[in-house]
Design a protein around this motif. Sequence first.
Motif, PDB file in Angstrom:
ATOM      1  N   ALA A   1       0.818  -1.112   0.149  1.00 16.65           N
ATOM      2  CA  ALA A   1       0.000  -0.186  -0.035  1.00 16.65           C
ATOM      3  C   ALA A   1       0.919   1.324   0.174  1.00 16.65           C
ATOM      4  O   ALA A   1       0.467   2.306  -0.642  1.00 16.65           O
ATOM      5  N   SER A   2       2.048   1.210   0.452  1.00 12.78           N
ATOM      6  CA  SER A   2       2.825   2.503   0.430  1.00 12.78           C
ATOM      7  C   SER A   2       3.673   2.599  -0.509  1.00 12.78           C
ATOM      8  O   SER A   2       4.273   3.639  -0.838  1.00 12.78           O
ATOM      9  N   TRP A   3       3.553   1.873  -1.637  1.00 14.66           N
ATOM     10  CA  TRP A   3       4.269   1.839  -2.765  1.00 14.66           C
ATOM     11  C   TRP A   3       4.016   3.165  -3.984  1.00 14.66           C
ATOM     12  O   TRP A   3       2.614   3.467  -3.774  1.00 14.66           O
ATOM     13  N   ASP A   4       4.865   3.643  -4.378  1.00 17.42           N
ATOM     14  CA  ASP A   4       4.428   4.611  -5.441  1.00 17.42           C
ATOM     15  C   ASP A   4       4.009   4.203  -6.683  1.00 17.42           C
ATOM     16  O   ASP A   4       4.906   3.189  -7.281  1.00 17.42           O
ATOM     17  N   VAL A   5       3.102   4.412  -7.605  1.00 20.96           N
ATOM     18  CA  VAL A   5       2.717   4.388  -8.902  1.00 20.96           C
ATOM     19  C   VAL A   5       3.352   5.382  -9.889  1.00 20.96           C
ATOM     20  O   VAL A   5       3.074   6.565  -9.497  1.00 20.96           O
ATOM     21  N   ALA A   6       4.340   4.661 -10.528  1.00 23.02           N
ATOM     22  CA  ALA A   6       4.877   5.853 -11.650  1.00 23.02           C
ATOM     23  C   ALA A   6       4.133   6.221 -12.765  1.00 23.02           C
ATOM     24  O   ALA A   6       2.987   5.392 -13.170  1.00 23.02           O
ATOM     25  N   HIS A   7       4.195   7.210 -13.322  1.00 16.94           N
ATOM     26  CA  HIS A   7       3.231   7.567 -14.663  1.00 16.94           C
ATOM     27  C   HIS A   7       4.339   8.183 -15.555  1.00 16.94           C
ATOM     28  O   HIS A   7       5.549   8.858 -15.252  1.00 16.94           O
ATOM     29  N   GLY A   8       3.867   8.618 -16.702  1.00 20.28           N
ATOM     30  CA  GLY A   8       4.593   9.076 -17.687  1.00 20.28           C
ATOM     31  C   GLY A   8       6.060   8.473 -18.189  1.00 20.28           C
ATOM     32  O   GLY A   8       6.365   7.480 -17.941  1.00 20.28           O
ATOM     33  N   ASP A   9       7.041   9.583 -18.055  1.00 16.52           N
ATOM     34  CA  ASP A   9       8.336   9.207 -18.449  1.00 16.52           C
ATOM     35  C   ASP A   9       8.939   8.338 -17.289  1.00 16.52           C
ATOM     36  O   ASP A   9      10.244   8.000 -17.678  1.00 16.52           O
ATOM     37  N   GLU A  10       8.476   8.329 -16.152  1.00 17.07           N
ATOM     38  CA  GLU A  10       9.022   7.480 -14.927  1.00 17.07           C
ATOM     39  C   GLU A  10       9.029   6.280 -15.334  1.00 17.07           C
ATOM     40  O   GLU A  10       9.936   5.330 -14.993  1.00 17.07           O
ATOM     41  N   LEU A  11       8.045   5.700 -16.255  1.00 20.16           N
ATOM     42  CA  LEU A  11       8.125   4.206 -16.571  1.00 20.16           C
ATOM     43  C   LEU A  11       9.288   3.736 -17.239  1.00 20.16           C
ATOM     44  O   LEU A  11       9.684   2.762 -17.236  1.00 20.16           O
ATOM     45  N   GLN A  12       9.853   4.658 -17.948  1.00 18.98           N
ATOM     46  CA  GLN A  12      11.008   4.020 -18.966  1.00 18.98           C
ATOM     47  C   GLN A  12      12.279   3.699 -18.114  1.00 18.98           C
ATOM     48  O   GLN A  12      12.944   2.680 -18.340  1.00 18.98           O
ATOM     49  N   ALA A  13      12.276   4.111 -16.980  1.00 22.11           N
ATOM     50  CA  ALA A  13      13.482   3.883 -15.923  1.00 22.11           C
ATOM     51  C   ALA A  13      13.200   2.478 -15.492  1.00 22.11           C
ATOM     52  O   ALA A  13      14.094   1.813 -14.816  1.00 22.11           O
ATOM     53  N   MET A  14      11.901   1.941 -15.186  1.00 27.54           N
ATOM     54  CA  MET A  14      11.602   0.830 -14.722  1.00 27.54           C
ATOM     55  C   MET A  14      11.430  -0.331 -15.453  1.00 27.54           C
ATOM     56  O   MET A  14      11.208  -1.458 -14.991  1.00 27.54           O
ATOM     57  N   LEU A  15      11.072  -0.143 -16.878  1.00 25.71           N
ATOM     58  CA  LEU A  15      10.590  -1.026 -17.821  1.00 25.71           C
ATOM     59  C   LEU A  15      11.754  -2.130 -18.214  1.00 25.71           C
ATOM     60  O   LEU A  15      12.886  -1.418 -18.657  1.00 25.71           O
ATOM     61  N   THR A  16      11.754  -3.443 -18.101  1.00 26.22           N
ATOM     62  CA  THR A  16      12.667  -4.405 -18.383  1.00 26.22           C
ATOM     63  C   THR A  16      12.149  -5.209 -19.091  1.00 26.22           C
ATOM     64  O   THR A  16      11.264  -5.864 -18.749  1.00 26.22           O
ATOM     65  N   CYS A  17      12.908  -5.891 -20.007  1.00 24.26           N
ATOM     66  CA  CYS A  17      12.555  -7.108 -20.776  1.00 24.26           C
ATOM     67  C   CYS A  17      10.955  -6.975 -21.191  1.00 24.26           C
ATOM     68  O   CYS A  17      10.212  -8.126 -21.031  1.00 24.26           O
ATOM     69  N   LEU A  18      10.674  -6.042 -21.872  1.00 21.27           N
ATOM     70  CA  LEU A  18       9.146  -5.952 -22.272  1.00 21.27           C
ATOM     71  C   LEU A  18       8.749  -6.384 -23.492  1.00 21.27           C
ATOM     72  O   LEU A  18       7.550  -6.738 -23.894  1.00 21.27           O
ATOM     73  N   ALA A  19       9.785  -6.776 -24.506  1.00 17.43           N
ATOM     74  CA  ALA A  19       9.418  -7.523 -25.489  1.00 17.43           C
ATOM     75  C   ALA A  19       9.414  -8.987 -25.355  1.00 17.43           C
ATOM     76  O   ALA A  19       9.409  -9.531 -24.290  1.00 17.43           O
ATOM     77  N   ALA A  20       9.665  -9.608 -26.472  1.00 17.87           N
ATOM     78  CA  ALA A  20       9.739 -11.257 -26.681  1.00 17.87           C
ATOM     79  C   ALA A  20       8.321 -11.689 -26.182  1.00 17.87           C
ATOM     80  O   ALA A  20       8.168 -12.974 -26.002  1.00 17.87           O
TER      81      ALA A  20
END
Length: 208
Positions: free
Chosen positions: A41-60
């Motif tokens: 419940a305490s975690w932050d939800v990222a929006h917009g450009d913040e996503l790019q730093a956290m996305l890994t291995c999205l293809a395949a």
Amino acid sequence: MRRLFILLLLSQFSTVSLAAGSTVSFVTAKLAHGAVVGIPASWDVAHGDELQAMLTCLAAADEASGNAESTEAAETLLSASSPGPEHHAAVSITTSSAPNITPDTPSLLDASQMEALQARIRQTAEAEHTGPGARIRGWSLLEKAIVGRNTVLHTSYVRSSEAGEHRVHVYKFFGHGRLFNVTLSTNAKDESINGFLLEKIVRSFVVP
């Protein structure tokens, strides 16, 4: 830019006790395409450009279906992280349309298909991870695992950069005509602390 889909955060909490004696409350998040997951419940939800730093291995997404032409680009359903830099951990959930897959697809993959899929997952992760000091190492073997009622594919690796080292776990959930990727990461030095939370997140994920 990949789109972020979070339809509703429910007021349904569960409390998890950690080994150190502290407790963490989870909230259930309803996502697009009928997916559901629990996150602290305490975690932050990222929006917009913040996503790019956290996305890994999205293809395949297309490798498992064997039909790249019919697979749509990945949509980001959720991206969230622990607040503050200390003991950092994060989760990203994406999905792609893959008309030929079913929940039974992982069970039908043979050794050569698993090997080819892992090679492509590695290639994708390495292509996306760029920047000063960027490096990916320590891959685990892609394997089939049982998570809840689902047979999933799982692999992990260590991602290094100027920001430090992170252990990344990639889980692939198969639905009817749709592939879901749950990517979890933590500072490598905090893996023992965050491991229980990350396991709770992936085990709470429900494929429609």
